[in-house]
Scaffold this motif. Structure first.
Motif, PDB file in Angstrom:
ATOM      1  N   GLY A 197      21.439   8.344  -1.759  1.00  0.00           N
ATOM      2  CA  GLY A 197      20.822   7.577  -0.668  1.00  0.00           C
ATOM      3  C   GLY A 197      20.096   6.127  -1.145  1.00  0.00           C
ATOM      4  N   THR A 198      18.733   6.167  -0.632  1.00  0.00           N
ATOM      5  CA  THR A 198      17.863   4.943  -0.797  1.00  0.00           C
ATOM      6  C   THR A 198      16.984   5.048  -2.020  1.00  0.00           C
ATOM      7  N   LYS A 199      17.660   6.173  -3.140  1.00  0.00           N
ATOM      8  CA  LYS A 199      16.742   6.179  -4.209  1.00  0.00           C
ATOM      9  C   LYS A 199      17.619   6.155  -5.269  1.00  0.00           C
ATOM     10  N   THR A 200      17.168   5.669  -6.331  1.00  0.00           N
ATOM     11  CA  THR A 200      17.679   5.553  -7.593  1.00  0.00           C
ATOM     12  C   THR A 200      16.935   6.165  -8.804  1.00  0.00           C
ATOM     13  N   ILE A 201      17.703   6.866  -9.545  1.00  0.00           N
ATOM     14  CA  ILE A 201      16.794   7.457 -10.983  1.00  0.00           C
ATOM     15  C   ILE A 201      17.575   6.988 -12.340  1.00  0.00           C
ATOM     16  N   GLU A 202      16.825   6.581 -13.156  1.00  0.00           N
ATOM     17  CA  GLU A 202      17.201   6.056 -14.272  1.00  0.00           C
ATOM     18  C   GLU A 202      16.649   6.675 -15.127  1.00  0.00           C
ATOM     19  N   LEU A 203      17.625   7.110 -16.703  1.00  0.00           N
ATOM     20  CA  LEU A 203      16.790   7.495 -17.803  1.00  0.00           C
ATOM     21  C   LEU A 203      17.152   6.320 -18.770  1.00  0.00           C
ATOM     22  N   ARG A 204      15.950   5.701 -19.348  1.00  0.00           N
ATOM     23  CA  ARG A 204      15.914   4.680 -20.107  1.00  0.00           C
ATOM     24  C   ARG A 204      15.255   5.009 -21.568  1.00  0.00           C
ATOM     25  N   ILE A 205      15.569   4.181 -22.433  1.00  0.00           N
ATOM     26  CA  ILE A 205      15.057   4.386 -23.779  1.00  0.00           C
ATOM     27  C   ILE A 205      14.224   3.124 -23.962  1.00  0.00           C
ATOM     28  N   GLU A 206      13.019   3.248 -24.682  1.00  0.00           N
ATOM     29  CA  GLU A 206      12.486   1.884 -24.909  1.00  0.00           C
ATOM     30  C   GLU A 206      11.866   2.091 -26.239  1.00  0.00           C
ATOM     31  N   ARG A 207      12.191   0.942 -26.983  1.00  0.00           N
ATOM     32  CA  ARG A 207      11.523   0.809 -28.448  1.00  0.00           C
ATOM     33  C   ARG A 207      10.289  -0.003 -28.466  1.00  0.00           C
ATOM     34  N   THR A 208       9.373   0.451 -29.157  1.00  0.00           N
ATOM     35  CA  THR A 208       8.062  -0.100 -29.350  1.00  0.00           C
ATOM     36  C   THR A 208       7.816  -0.045 -31.025  1.00  0.00           C
ATOM     37  N   ILE A 257      12.130   6.276 -11.428  1.00  0.00           N
ATOM     38  CA  ILE A 257      12.466   6.753  -9.909  1.00  0.00           C
ATOM     39  C   ILE A 257      11.959   5.601  -8.851  1.00  0.00           C
ATOM     40  N   PHE A 258      12.915   5.017  -8.117  1.00  0.00           N
ATOM     41  CA  PHE A 258      12.501   3.982  -7.320  1.00  0.00           C
ATOM     42  C   PHE A 258      13.326   3.723  -6.279  1.00  0.00           C
ATOM     43  N   GLN A 259      12.884   2.789  -5.122  1.00  0.00           N
ATOM     44  CA  GLN A 259      13.747   2.404  -4.078  1.00  0.00           C
ATOM     45  C   GLN A 259      14.225   0.990  -4.318  1.00  0.00           C
ATOM     46  N   PRO A 260      15.625   0.939  -4.620  1.00  0.00           N
ATOM     47  CA  PRO A 260      16.151  -0.624  -5.092  1.00  0.00           C
ATOM     48  C   PRO A 260      15.661  -1.508  -4.067  1.00  0.00           C
ATOM     49  N   GLU A 261      15.744  -0.979  -2.734  1.00  0.00           N
ATOM     50  CA  GLU A 261      15.699  -2.058  -1.480  1.00  0.00           C
ATOM     51  C   GLU A 261      14.152  -2.547  -1.525  1.00  0.00           C
ATOM     52  N   VAL A 262      13.235  -1.979  -2.010  1.00  0.00           N
ATOM     53  CA  VAL A 262      11.773  -2.456  -1.985  1.00  0.00           C
ATOM     54  C   VAL A 262      11.805  -3.221  -3.415  1.00  0.00           C
ATOM     55  N   GLY A 269       0.777  -1.216  -0.054  1.00  0.00           N
ATOM     56  CA  GLY A 269      -0.022  -0.053   0.029  1.00  0.00           C
ATOM     57  C   GLY A 269       0.849   1.170   0.065  1.00  0.00           C
ATOM     58  N   LYS A 270       2.188   1.303  -0.362  1.00  0.00           N
ATOM     59  CA  LYS A 270       3.030   2.484  -0.178  1.00  0.00           C
ATOM     60  C   LYS A 270       3.850   2.458  -1.452  1.00  0.00           C
ATOM     61  N   LEU A 271       3.948   3.551  -1.947  1.00  0.00           N
ATOM     62  CA  LEU A 271       4.602   4.005  -2.985  1.00  0.00           C
ATOM     63  C   LEU A 271       5.994   3.939  -3.063  1.00  0.00           C
ATOM     64  N   TYR A 272       6.548   3.119  -4.357  1.00  0.00           N
ATOM     65  CA  TYR A 272       8.009   2.849  -4.093  1.00  0.00           C
ATOM     66  C   TYR A 272       8.712   2.988  -5.441  1.00  0.00           C
ATOM     67  N   LYS A 273       7.875   3.112  -6.344  1.00  0.00           N
ATOM     68  CA  LYS A 273       8.310   3.699  -7.753  1.00  0.00           C
ATOM     69  C   LYS A 273       7.498   4.364  -8.691  1.00  0.00           C
ATOM     70  N   ILE A 274       7.797   5.167  -9.411  1.00  0.00           N
ATOM     71  CA  ILE A 274       7.180   5.877 -10.387  1.00  0.00           C
ATOM     72  C   ILE A 274       7.976   5.724 -11.697  1.00  0.00           C
ATOM     73  N   GLU A 275       7.391   5.527 -12.915  1.00  0.00           N
ATOM     74  CA  GLU A 275       7.734   5.800 -14.235  1.00  0.00           C
ATOM     75  C   GLU A 275       7.078   6.926 -15.054  1.00  0.00           C
ATOM     76  N   ILE A 276       7.938   7.752 -15.606  1.00  0.00           N
ATOM     77  CA  ILE A 276       7.282   8.932 -16.347  1.00  0.00           C
ATOM     78  C   ILE A 276       7.703   8.634 -17.944  1.00  0.00           C
ATOM     79  N   LYS A 277       6.633   8.447 -18.456  1.00  0.00           N
ATOM     80  CA  LYS A 277       6.740   7.794 -19.922  1.00  0.00           C
ATOM     81  C   LYS A 277       6.749   8.962 -20.880  1.00  0.00           C
ATOM     82  N   GLY A 278       7.804   9.202 -21.751  1.00  0.00           N
ATOM     83  CA  GLY A 278       8.247  10.249 -22.416  1.00  0.00           C
ATOM     84  C   GLY A 278       7.192  10.337 -23.796  1.00  0.00           C
ATOM     85  N   ASP A 279       7.272  11.339 -24.387  1.00  0.00           N
ATOM     86  CA  ASP A 279       6.501  11.175 -25.871  1.00  0.00           C
ATOM     87  C   ASP A 279       7.124  10.272 -26.786  1.00  0.00           C
ATOM     88  N   LEU A 280       6.258   9.751 -27.868  1.00  0.00           N
ATOM     89  CA  LEU A 280       6.615   8.669 -28.742  1.00  0.00           C
ATOM     90  C   LEU A 280       7.432   9.603 -29.921  1.00  0.00           C
TER      91      LEU A 280
END
Length: 276
Positions: A227-238, A248-253, A162-173
């Motif tokens: 600290g306990t937070k990791t930020i990643e920039l990733r590219i996805e092909r579809t 943006i997430f907590q690796p421990e969780v 019930g607790k937020l541990y990750k979000i993903e922001i999806k960029g424009d296609l």
């Protein structure tokens, strides 16, 4: 000889006598002077500098010339200033740790880790409204969203217990025809603000070429760990399109969830084995 060079070169020698050594000419001698002066280095430390200069001195006509290629220079930080530097460095570490303690729980704007689904949805709605802009000048009804110049479609939150541990922001296609031009722009649009805030990423990879990416896979470009937070920039092909998304997430969780899934799968196998 000594007074002649000292006075002419305005050298304050360290010690009563210079060092002397033989020269290949019987009428000349090599004379070296070690002297000192105080200065400030580019790190802001007060230092004492010991240059050493060498001269060929002719004993008959008192002429001399400096042997430039033999010049030496040593630099030492004062002990008291070295201690002060240690204190300054310690204060910087404390300051950095304090920033980490605050920033490691922040996800985006006033969205924080540990929020309930209800809290998250309220904060997300406010953020989406705040980042909304008219996509076309001729339109009063077609809106899109962007953070600075980084354009994005939506934000997705993941929860554990019930607790937020990750979000993903999806960029424009971005269609592959415009990939080489638009993708670097989008990467810089979000990367530069992160560098301004957190410094250089701990991991960096060049933007992959469109034709080298496999459909449905993501490719890491940059990663920060705060600290306990990791930020990643990733590219996805579809298919023919590509997205730059921010994770943006907590690796421990994430690791905890992974272990829970593995345990559940193992329990299911053991249960099925007992039934056979």
């Amino acid at each position: 000889m000594n007074a002649h060079i000292l006075e002419t070169e305005n050298i304050i020698a360290d010690g009563d006598m210079p060092e002397t050594s033989k020269h290949n000419s019987p009428d000349s001698i090599i004379v070296s002077y070690l002297y000192e002066f105080y200065a400030m280095n580019n790190k802001g430390d007060s230092v004492v500098i010991y240059p050493k200069r060498y001269f060929v001195f002719n004993k008959k006509n008192l002429n001399f010339r400096e042997i430039i290629e033999l010049r030496e220079r040593q630099e030492f930080v004062h002990y008291r200033d070295l201690e002060a530097k240690k204190i300054r460095d310690s204060l910087l570490i404390i300051k950095k740790d304090s920033i980490i303690k605050v920033e490691q729980n922040k996800v985006l704007a006033d969205i924080t880790f540990g929020m309930s689904i209800e809290e998250y949805l309220k904060k997300k709605e406010k953020f989406m409204d705040k980042t909304k802009y008219l996509e076309y000048e001729w339109s009063n009804s077609i809106f899109a969203n962007k953070i600075g110049d980084y354009k994005f479609q939506d934000i997705y939150g993941d929860f554990h217990d019930g607790k937020l541990y990750k979000i993903e922001i999806k960029g424009d296609l971005i269609h592959y025809n415009y990939y080489d031009i638009e993708m670097p722009k989008q990467v810089d649009a979000i990367k530069l603000p992160y560098i301004e805030k957190y410094g250089e990423p701990i991991k960096h990879f060049d933007i992959p070429k469109w034709h080298t990416m496999d459909n449905g896979y993501t490719y890491l470009v940059d990663r920060w760990e705060i600290g306990t937070k990791t930020i990643e920039l990733r590219i996805e092909r579809t298919g023919s399109y590509n997205q730059l998304y921010i994770k943006i997430f907590q690796p421990e969780v994430v690791e905890k969830i992974k272990l829970e899934i593995e345990k559940k799968e193992k329990d299911q196998i053991n249960k099925a084995t007992e039934m056979l």
